[in-house]
Scaffold this motif. Structure first.
Motif, PDB file in Angstrom:
ATOM      1  N   THR A  58      51.898  44.126   9.061  1.00 11.48           N
ATOM      2  CA  THR A  58      52.101  42.551   8.297  1.00 11.48           C
ATOM      3  C   THR A  58      51.086  41.892   8.716  1.00 11.48           C
ATOM      4  O   THR A  58      50.555  41.768   7.545  1.00 11.48           O
ATOM      5  N   THR A 106      53.388  50.736   2.113  1.00 10.00           N
ATOM      6  CA  THR A 106      53.695  49.350   2.211  1.00 10.00           C
ATOM      7  C   THR A 106      53.267  48.287   1.233  1.00 10.00           C
ATOM      8  O   THR A 106      53.241  47.710  -0.046  1.00 10.00           O
ATOM      9  N   LEU A 151      55.624  36.383   1.124  1.00  9.45           N
ATOM     10  CA  LEU A 151      55.256  37.719   1.968  1.00  9.45           C
ATOM     11  C   LEU A 151      55.261  37.538   3.583  1.00  9.45           C
ATOM     12  O   LEU A 151      54.524  36.825   4.233  1.00  9.45           O
ATOM     13  N   CYS A 152      56.590  37.776   4.147  1.00  7.77           N
ATOM     14  CA  CYS A 152      57.745  38.172   5.968  1.00  7.77           C
ATOM     15  C   CYS A 152      57.239  39.428   6.694  1.00  7.77           C
ATOM     16  O   CYS A 152      58.014  40.336   5.665  1.00  7.77           O
ATOM     17  N   GLY A 153      56.326  39.321   7.041  1.00  6.96           N
ATOM     18  CA  GLY A 153      57.355  40.791   7.657  1.00  6.96           C
ATOM     19  C   GLY A 153      56.594  40.793   9.497  1.00  6.96           C
ATOM     20  O   GLY A 153      56.925  39.050   9.985  1.00  6.96           O
ATOM     21  N   CYS A 176      54.217  35.381   8.011  1.00  8.53           N
ATOM     22  CA  CYS A 176      54.667  35.030   6.268  1.00  8.53           C
ATOM     23  C   CYS A 176      53.463  34.463   6.288  1.00  8.53           C
ATOM     24  O   CYS A 176      52.291  33.696   7.304  1.00  8.53           O
ATOM     25  N   SER A 234      55.696  48.286   9.068  1.00  7.13           N
ATOM     26  CA  SER A 234      55.619  47.119   8.237  1.00  7.13           C
ATOM     27  C   SER A 234      56.531  46.497   7.397  1.00  7.13           C
ATOM     28  O   SER A 234      56.434  47.054   6.141  1.00  7.13           O
ATOM     29  N   THR A 273      58.831  44.636   4.860  1.00  8.21           N
ATOM     30  CA  THR A 273      58.454  43.543   4.208  1.00  8.21           C
ATOM     31  C   THR A 273      59.601  42.890   3.724  1.00  8.21           C
ATOM     32  O   THR A 273      60.290  43.828   2.896  1.00  8.21           O
TER      33      THR A 273
END
Length: 612
Positions: free
Chosen positions: A302, A526, A292-294, A280, A498, A500
């Motif tokens: 990410t 993305t 933003l978390c990936g 994140c 990705s 997200t």
């Protein structure tokens, strides 16, 4: 520690309910849009929403959610239908990365394929020591990795499923047995593919006796896939990875007449899905802080998106609005990024991809710089990298960036040469319990390895992935420095996927799920959508609609026909090599709206959004 959010399900504006004991799937009407560019309105819903790449897959997820299923339940139903109706992009013979939010925390479920135990770092080198050409490597058994999507979904379902596992296979089994109408995209891709028709099973299933692909609109049945799905429904992932189905996979891989692979029954039975800590990072846009978390490595998406956005924050990009008057299909009026902004974005992309190519690979085999992948996203490091960009009004392009040093004592690795990346599909879902997912799923290339498995020799079956060609064909550079993403036994190839999830940082409130197919460019697809929503204030559909663009640390690539000549000329005047290409994204996104949810689907593909 997983990223925790101070947010309960009730705060999502939804209420949990008890799932019914019965789920009865009904085949919907099957119209599909073409595969060119079909404008889409975006879809508003109140309680739940599902966005997927094919109307039949979206509908399956919708029916599961309506019956009281969870987001994971719906994702399983969607994925199994995609295996039938969109075999060129994903399926049970491939892998997937699933990002899940349960109202409190984000978890990352890794179903990425693995290299066989018999693989070695020279498996994509010819006898003369030079790398094979891409399709020499792809077509056949050599490129097939251990498929992980089904075992990963099984893991997620144990934790978050509400409807019975077997129930979720009803839509795909019903459609496989009773038939579905071939969509324009599947017809177009099958007709244009040089290699798929050479596989006897695929030829009998998708092609007419004259060698041409079956027409769009034809009713296509797949009883072989239905039988395999019944096994998985009854036995779980063992129904795919053990027994007669596993034997059929191994036989297909190892008996290819010109390009056999090394997959074994032990590889399949021993596959392990993994639960990983998400990555994140923060992003400030329009005076608001976002989280933003990936997905962490082996995905590079990410980290690359976080680097691009973080570098841009250290440039004048945030003060640059979209231009209007061009950007639509065939030059029609629509918003588009300006040349000065594109210069900054593509320069940031070059810097991010230089780091990606040097450092990112399966963390079980490669150590992160400084022992932690967050070093690549440290604000001070990104500010330092941003200083390499010429931000003057007529600033020149660096054309090609070199990797930075995000931490002292960083391991000495060689950059990976660019290779083709393709394929993939994306699913975004929000359910009525406060759960949200972003799942990107793939067989890598168009139709994967072009190998279809038919267990009993009947019509149809399922396609195998070519994920091993996501590894570097070259294991080391000319000086002998190893490449992080080289082939090694049991290793997971680096991915660009990705998926997200976006949150308001101050409140922890979930705001958006987003992702796309598109090989390495899906990182840019993305990132574009995230930037469009957060920085330019667009809704999800309008952000998806924006022209595509990016750089993989080489040319600046623009979506053909979507930018005015003046923009192209302005970038070239800055010294960039500019190419205009198709850049067919397949974005799906669901964002919070004033009265529920608003979903968008890419006009470049057949996806739609449904919900109540």
């Amino acid at each position: 520690m997983r990223f925790r959010l101070a947010l309960c399900a009730a705060a999502l504006g939804v209420a949990a309910c008890t799932a019914p004991a019965r789920f009865d799937y009904a085949i919907p009407n099957q119209p599909e849009s073409g595969s060119g560019y079909t404008p889409k309105p975006g879809w508003a819903t109140s309680r739940f929403s599902v966005a997927a790449a094919n109307p039949l897959a979206t509908d399956a997820g919708y029916q599961v959610l309506k019956a009281g299923g969870s987001a994971v339940d719906a994702a399983i139903a969607v994925q199994m239908v995609l295996a039938l109706v969109e075999p060129q992009s994903s399926g049970i013979g491939g892998g997937a990365l699933l990002l899940h939010f349960d109202g409190k925390e984000v978890e990352a479920f890794d179903g990425r394929e693995t290299a066989p135990a018999a693989a070695d770092e020279r498996m994509f080198l010819a006898a003369d020591g030079k790398p094979l050409s891409f399709y020499e490597a792809v077509v056949g058994g050599r490129s097939v990795g251990v498929p992980g999507a089904v075992r990963m979904l099984e893991m997620a379902h144990r934790q978050y499923g509400k409807l019975p596992w077997a129930t979720l296979f009803q839509p795909a089994i019903t459609l496989a047995e009773q038939g579905f109408h071939i969509g324009p995209r599947l017809h177009m891709l099958a007709e244009s593919d040089t290699y798929l028709r050479k596989d006897p099973v695929a030829a009998a299933y998708l092609y007419r006796p004259d060698g041409h692909a079956r027409d769009a609109g034809d009713l296509l049945r797949n009883p072989e896939l239905a039988e395999v799905l019944r096994k998985i429904a009854a036995q779980g992932s063992k129904g795919l990875l053990e027994g007669e189905v596993a034997q059929a996979i191994v036989d297909k891989v190892r008996s290819h007449p010109t390009n056999p692979g090394r997959l074994s029954l032990a590889d399949l039975a021993g596959y392990e899905a993994k639960r990983r800590e998400p990555i994140c990072h923060d992003h400030r846009a329009r005076g608001r802080d976002w989280r933003l978390c990936g997905f962490p490595p082996p995905s590079s998406g990410t980290i690359a998106i976080g680097q691009i956005l973080g570098i841009l924050e250290n440039t004048p990009a945030s003060g640059m609005p979209l231009e209007t008057g061009f950007g639509g299909v065939a030059g029609t009026s629509a918003p588009a990024p300006s040349a000065p902004w594109l210069h900054l974005y593509t320069e940031a992309s070059r810097l991010a991809f230089a780091d990606r190519d040097r450092y990112v690979a399966d963390p079980a085999f490669v150590q992160a710089p400084g022992g932690n992948w967050s070093t690549l996203l440290a604000p001070a490091y990104l500010a330092q990298r941003a200083k390499l960009i010429d931000t003057s009004p007529a600033g020149k392009s660096m054309r090609r960036a070199v990797a930075g040093t995000p931490a002292p004592g960083t391991t000495s690795l060689a950059p990976m040469p660019q290779q083709v990346e393709q394929g993939t599909s994306h699913i975004s879902i929000v359910d009525s319990y406060g759960n949200a997912i972003a799942m990107t799923t793939t067989v890598e290339g168009q139709f994967g390895a072009r190998q279809m498995v038919s267990v009993h020799g009947g019509a149809g079956g399922f396609l195998l992935n070519n994920e091993l060609t996501d590894f570097s064909f070259t294991p080391a550079d000319a000086q002998g420095l190893p490449i992080a993403n080289r082939v090694q036994p049991g290793k997971r190839p680096r991915s660009s996927m990705s998926p997200t999830l976006v949150f308001d940082k101050a409140s922890g409130r979930f705001e958006m799920s987003v992702g796309s197919p598109g090989g390495a460019f899906l990182i840019h697809f993305t990132a574009k959508t995230i930037y469009g929503v957060l920085d330019w204030g667009l809704d999800a559909q309008r952000a998806i609609d924006l022209p595509n663009f990016g750089s993989l640390n080489g040319p600046s690539v623009l979506e053909a026909g979507r930018f005015p000549p003046a923009t192209v000329d302005a970038l070239r005047a800055r010294g960039a090599e500019v190419r205009e290409e198709t850049l067919t994204s397949g974005l799906q996104a669901i964002q919070r709206a004033e009265r529920g949810w608003f979903g968008g689907a890419d006009p470049r593909r057949e996806g739609v959004v449904r919900g109540d």
